[in-house]
Design a protein around this motif. Structure first.
Motif, short mmCIF file in Angstrom:
data_model
loop_
_atom_site.label_atom_id
_atom_site.label_comp_id
_atom_site.label_asym_id
_atom_site.label_seq_id
_atom_site.Cartn_x
_atom_site.Cartn_y
_atom_site.Cartn_z
N TYR A 1 17.36 20.40 7.81
CA TYR A 1 17.51 18.96 7.91
C TYR A 1 18.32 18.45 6.73
O TYR A 1 18.24 18.98 5.62
N PHE B 1 6.83 8.79 8.23
CA PHE B 1 7.73 9.02 9.35
C PHE B 1 6.93 9.44 10.58
O PHE B 1 6.09 10.34 10.49
N PHE C 1 12.97 12.73 13.75
CA PHE C 1 12.28 11.76 12.90
C PHE C 1 12.70 10.34 13.20
O PHE C 1 13.85 10.06 13.54
N GLY C 2 11.74 9.41 13.02
CA GLY C 2 12.06 7.99 13.00
C GLY C 2 12.68 7.64 11.66
O GLY C 2 12.83 8.49 10.78
N LYS C 3 13.02 6.37 11.49
CA LYS C 3 13.70 5.93 10.27
C LYS C 3 12.76 5.84 9.08
O LYS C 3 13.20 5.70 7.94
N GLN D 1 18.94 14.88 4.54
CA GLN D 1 18.40 13.55 4.32
C GLN D 1 19.21 12.83 3.26
O GLN D 1 19.17 13.19 2.08
N LEU E 1 19.81 15.40 0.28
CA LEU E 1 18.72 16.36 0.12
C LEU E 1 18.68 17.19 1.39
O LEU E 1 18.66 16.65 2.50
N GLN F 1 17.40 7.51 3.85
CA GLN F 1 17.55 7.79 5.28
C GLN F 1 16.42 8.69 5.76
O GLN F 1 15.68 9.26 4.98
N ASP F 2 16.32 8.80 7.08
CA ASP F 2 15.37 9.75 7.65
C ASP F 2 16.03 11.13 7.72
O ASP F 2 17.25 11.23 7.75
N PRO F 3 15.22 12.17 7.75
CA PRO F 3 15.78 13.52 7.87
C PRO F 3 16.51 13.68 9.20
O PRO F 3 15.98 13.33 10.25
N GLN F 4 17.72 14.21 9.13
CA GLN F 4 18.52 14.44 10.33
C GLN F 4 18.56 15.93 10.62
O GLN F 4 18.92 16.74 9.75
#
Lengths: 108, 114
Positions: free
Chosen positions: B35, A87, A98-100, B37, B88, B41-44
Protein backbone atom coordinates in the motif's frame (compact mmCIF):
# COMPACT_ATOMS: atom_id res chain seq x y z
CA UNK A 1 -16.26 1.07 -8.84
CA UNK A 2 -15.77 0.94 -5.14
CA UNK A 3 -16.22 3.73 -2.65
CA UNK A 4 -16.38 4.16 1.10
CA UNK A 5 -17.69 7.20 2.90
CA UNK A 6 -16.88 8.16 6.46
CA UNK A 7 -16.70 11.52 8.26
CA UNK A 8 -13.37 13.26 7.96
CA UNK A 9 -13.15 14.47 11.56
CA UNK A 10 -14.77 13.82 14.92
CA UNK A 11 -14.04 15.48 18.25
CA UNK A 12 -15.10 14.13 21.65
CA UNK A 13 -14.10 14.42 25.30
CA UNK A 14 -12.50 11.86 27.53
CA UNK A 15 -14.94 9.33 28.89
CA UNK A 16 -17.48 9.96 26.16
CA UNK A 17 -18.84 7.61 23.52
CA UNK A 18 -18.32 8.24 19.83
CA UNK A 19 -19.69 6.51 16.75
CA UNK A 20 -17.94 6.60 13.39
CA UNK A 21 -20.15 5.66 10.48
CA UNK A 22 -19.12 4.10 7.21
CA UNK A 23 -21.15 3.52 4.09
CA UNK A 24 -19.77 1.57 1.20
CA UNK A 25 -20.41 0.70 -2.38
CA UNK A 26 -18.47 -2.22 -3.71
CA UNK A 27 -18.65 -5.41 -5.71
CA UNK A 28 -17.79 -8.78 -4.27
CA UNK A 29 -18.21 -7.70 -0.64
CA UNK A 30 -16.86 -10.13 1.95
CA UNK A 31 -16.67 -8.06 5.09
CA UNK A 32 -15.97 -4.74 6.75
CA UNK A 33 -12.91 -4.10 8.86
CA UNK A 34 -11.83 -1.20 11.02
CA UNK A 35 -8.24 -0.08 11.50
CA UNK A 36 -6.67 2.48 13.81
CA UNK A 37 -3.68 4.50 12.75
CA UNK A 38 -1.71 6.93 14.87
CA UNK A 39 0.26 9.64 13.09
CA UNK A 40 3.28 8.11 11.40
CA UNK A 41 2.34 4.62 12.53
CA UNK A 42 1.04 1.52 10.84
CA UNK A 43 -2.65 0.67 10.58
CA UNK A 44 -3.58 -1.77 13.31
CA UNK A 45 -6.58 -4.06 13.18
CA UNK A 46 -9.52 -3.30 15.45
CA UNK A 47 -12.44 -5.41 14.28
CA UNK A 48 -14.05 -7.32 11.46
CA UNK A 49 -17.68 -7.95 10.55
CA UNK A 50 -18.71 -10.44 7.91
CA UNK A 51 -22.29 -10.87 9.10
CA UNK A 52 -24.93 -8.41 10.18
CA UNK A 53 -24.84 -7.42 13.80
CA UNK A 54 -22.63 -6.12 16.53
CA UNK A 55 -19.15 -7.34 17.40
CA UNK A 56 -17.75 -6.23 20.75
CA UNK A 57 -14.08 -6.15 21.69
CA UNK A 58 -13.48 -4.37 24.96
CA UNK A 59 -14.20 -0.65 24.64
CA UNK A 60 -14.64 -0.95 20.88
CA UNK A 61 -17.65 -2.36 19.06
CA UNK A 62 -18.39 -2.62 15.37
CA UNK A 63 -21.69 -3.04 13.59
CA UNK A 64 -22.60 -4.10 10.09
CA UNK A 65 -25.78 -4.03 8.05
CA UNK A 66 -25.16 -5.66 4.69
CA UNK A 67 -28.58 -4.75 3.36
CA UNK A 68 -27.88 -1.08 4.05
CA UNK A 69 -24.19 -1.24 3.02
CA UNK A 70 -23.49 0.46 6.31
CA UNK A 71 -21.38 -0.09 9.35
CA UNK A 72 -20.09 1.81 12.33
CA UNK A 73 -17.36 1.72 14.92
CA UNK A 74 -18.37 2.57 18.46
CA UNK A 75 -15.72 3.70 20.90
CA UNK A 76 -16.69 3.86 24.56
CA UNK A 77 -14.97 5.39 27.59
CA UNK A 78 -12.77 7.45 25.33
CA UNK A 79 -9.17 7.96 26.39
CA UNK A 80 -6.62 10.47 25.16
CA UNK A 81 -4.67 7.65 23.53
CA UNK A 82 -7.67 6.96 21.27
CA UNK A 83 -6.83 10.12 19.32
CA UNK A 84 -5.96 8.69 15.92
CA UNK A 85 -7.34 8.13 12.45
CA UNK A 86 -9.87 5.36 12.04
CA UNK A 87 -10.35 3.68 8.70
CA UNK A 88 -13.15 1.47 7.58
CA UNK A 89 -12.00 -1.00 4.97
CA UNK A 90 -13.96 -3.28 2.72
CA UNK A 91 -12.68 -6.73 1.95
CA UNK A 92 -13.48 -7.17 -1.68
CA UNK A 93 -12.09 -9.77 -4.04
CA UNK A 94 -9.28 -10.57 -1.65
CA UNK A 95 -8.09 -7.03 -1.06
CA UNK A 96 -8.57 -4.38 1.56
CA UNK A 97 -9.96 -1.16 0.16
CA UNK A 98 -9.70 1.67 2.67
CA UNK A 99 -12.00 4.61 3.26
CA UNK A 100 -10.56 8.11 3.56
CA UNK A 101 -10.32 7.84 7.33
CA UNK A 102 -11.85 9.70 10.25
CA UNK A 103 -9.53 11.75 12.43
CA UNK A 104 -10.68 11.44 16.03
CA UNK A 105 -9.52 14.06 18.51
CA UNK A 106 -10.14 13.31 22.17
CA UNK A 107 -10.09 16.38 24.42
CA UNK A 108 -9.59 16.42 28.21
CA UNK B 1 5.50 -12.56 18.38
CA UNK B 2 7.08 -11.91 15.01
CA UNK B 3 5.57 -9.10 13.00
CA UNK B 4 5.84 -7.86 9.45
CA UNK B 5 9.28 -6.38 8.89
CA UNK B 6 9.92 -3.67 6.35
CA UNK B 7 13.23 -2.23 5.34
CA UNK B 8 14.49 0.35 5.17
CA UNK B 9 12.36 2.41 7.53
CA UNK B 10 13.41 5.64 5.88
CA UNK B 11 14.76 6.31 2.41
CA UNK B 12 15.73 9.50 0.66
CA UNK B 13 16.22 9.44 -3.10
CA UNK B 14 16.61 11.99 -5.84
CA UNK B 15 14.28 12.36 -8.79
CA UNK B 16 14.82 9.77 -11.51
CA UNK B 17 16.65 7.43 -9.16
CA UNK B 18 15.49 3.92 -8.29
CA UNK B 19 14.49 2.47 -4.94
CA UNK B 20 13.87 -1.02 -3.61
CA UNK B 21 11.63 -1.60 -0.61
CA UNK B 22 11.62 -4.94 1.17
CA UNK B 23 8.94 -6.72 3.14
CA UNK B 24 9.30 -9.81 5.29
CA UNK B 25 5.88 -11.22 6.19
CA UNK B 26 4.92 -12.97 9.36
CA UNK B 27 6.23 -16.56 9.31
CA UNK B 28 3.84 -18.93 7.53
CA UNK B 29 1.99 -16.06 5.89
CA UNK B 30 1.92 -16.63 2.16
CA UNK B 31 0.21 -13.45 1.03
CA UNK B 32 1.68 -9.98 0.80
CA UNK B 33 0.01 -6.67 -0.01
CA UNK B 34 1.64 -3.33 -0.78
CA UNK B 35 0.00 0.00 0.00
CA UNK B 36 1.02 3.61 -0.62
CA UNK B 37 -0.11 6.31 1.78
CA UNK B 38 0.46 9.96 0.99
CA UNK B 39 0.36 12.63 3.73
CA UNK B 40 -3.14 12.85 5.15
CA UNK B 41 -4.40 10.25 2.70
CA UNK B 42 -5.85 6.78 3.06
CA UNK B 43 -3.70 3.78 2.14
CA UNK B 44 -3.96 3.02 -1.57
CA UNK B 45 -3.64 -0.58 -2.69
CA UNK B 46 -0.77 -1.17 -5.11
CA UNK B 47 -0.30 -4.88 -5.66
CA UNK B 48 -0.59 -8.24 -3.93
CA UNK B 49 1.00 -11.67 -4.14
CA UNK B 50 -0.19 -15.09 -3.10
CA UNK B 51 2.16 -18.05 -3.11
CA UNK B 52 4.74 -16.09 -5.11
CA UNK B 53 2.31 -15.19 -7.87
CA UNK B 54 0.78 -11.79 -8.44
CA UNK B 55 -2.82 -12.03 -7.30
CA UNK B 56 -4.17 -8.53 -7.84
CA UNK B 57 -3.07 -5.15 -9.05
CA UNK B 58 -4.28 -1.77 -7.95
CA UNK B 59 -3.10 1.74 -8.68
CA UNK B 60 0.53 0.80 -9.20
CA UNK B 61 2.39 2.94 -11.76
CA UNK B 62 4.14 1.18 -14.63
CA UNK B 63 7.42 2.52 -13.21
CA UNK B 64 6.94 0.22 -10.22
CA UNK B 65 7.30 -3.52 -10.17
CA UNK B 66 7.19 -6.07 -7.41
CA UNK B 67 7.70 -9.73 -6.79
CA UNK B 68 7.44 -12.31 -4.06
CA UNK B 69 10.34 -14.67 -3.56
CA UNK B 70 10.56 -18.33 -2.60
CA UNK B 71 10.93 -17.41 1.09
CA UNK B 72 7.75 -15.29 0.75
CA UNK B 73 9.47 -11.99 1.25
CA UNK B 74 8.54 -9.34 -1.26
CA UNK B 75 10.31 -6.42 -2.88
CA UNK B 76 8.82 -3.32 -4.44
CA UNK B 77 11.05 -1.81 -7.09
CA UNK B 78 10.48 1.81 -8.01
CA UNK B 79 12.24 3.43 -10.95
CA UNK B 80 12.36 6.94 -12.41
CA UNK B 81 11.25 8.30 -9.07
CA UNK B 82 9.10 11.41 -9.04
CA UNK B 83 8.44 13.92 -6.28
CA UNK B 84 4.89 12.58 -6.04
CA UNK B 85 6.18 9.17 -5.06
CA UNK B 86 7.09 10.55 -1.64
CA UNK B 87 4.87 8.62 0.72
CA UNK B 88 4.68 5.97 3.38
CA UNK B 89 4.74 2.50 1.85
CA UNK B 90 3.16 -0.26 3.87
CA UNK B 91 3.36 -3.96 3.43
CA UNK B 92 0.74 -6.24 4.98
CA UNK B 93 0.64 -10.00 5.22
CA UNK B 94 -1.97 -12.63 5.74
CA UNK B 95 -2.39 -16.35 5.15
CA UNK B 96 -4.46 -18.26 2.67
CA UNK B 97 -4.61 -15.58 0.03
CA UNK B 98 -7.38 -13.69 1.73
CA UNK B 99 -7.96 -10.89 4.17
CA UNK B 100 -11.10 -12.30 5.69
CA UNK B 101 -10.03 -11.63 9.21
CA UNK B 102 -7.01 -9.49 9.89
CA UNK B 103 -4.18 -8.04 7.91
CA UNK B 104 -0.95 -7.40 9.75
CA UNK B 105 0.85 -4.27 8.66
CA UNK B 106 4.53 -3.51 8.87
CA UNK B 107 5.75 -0.18 10.24
CA UNK B 108 6.21 1.13 6.73
CA UNK B 109 8.99 2.67 4.71
CA UNK B 110 8.95 6.43 4.46
CA UNK B 111 10.23 7.37 1.04
CA UNK B 112 11.20 10.96 0.38
CA UNK B 113 12.04 11.97 -3.18
CA UNK B 114 13.96 15.22 -3.48
Amino acid sequence: GQSLEQPSEVTAVEGAIVQINCTYQTSGFYGLSWYQQHDGGAPTFLSYNALDGLEETGRFSSFLSRSDSYGYLLLQELQMKDSASYFCAVISQGNLIFGKGTKLSVKP
Amino acid sequence: AAGVIQSPRHLIKEKRETATLKCYPIPRHDTVYWYQQGPGQDPQFLISFYEKMQSDKGSIPDRFSAQQFSDYHSELNMSSLELGDSALYFCASSSGGSLDTEAFFGQGTRLTVV
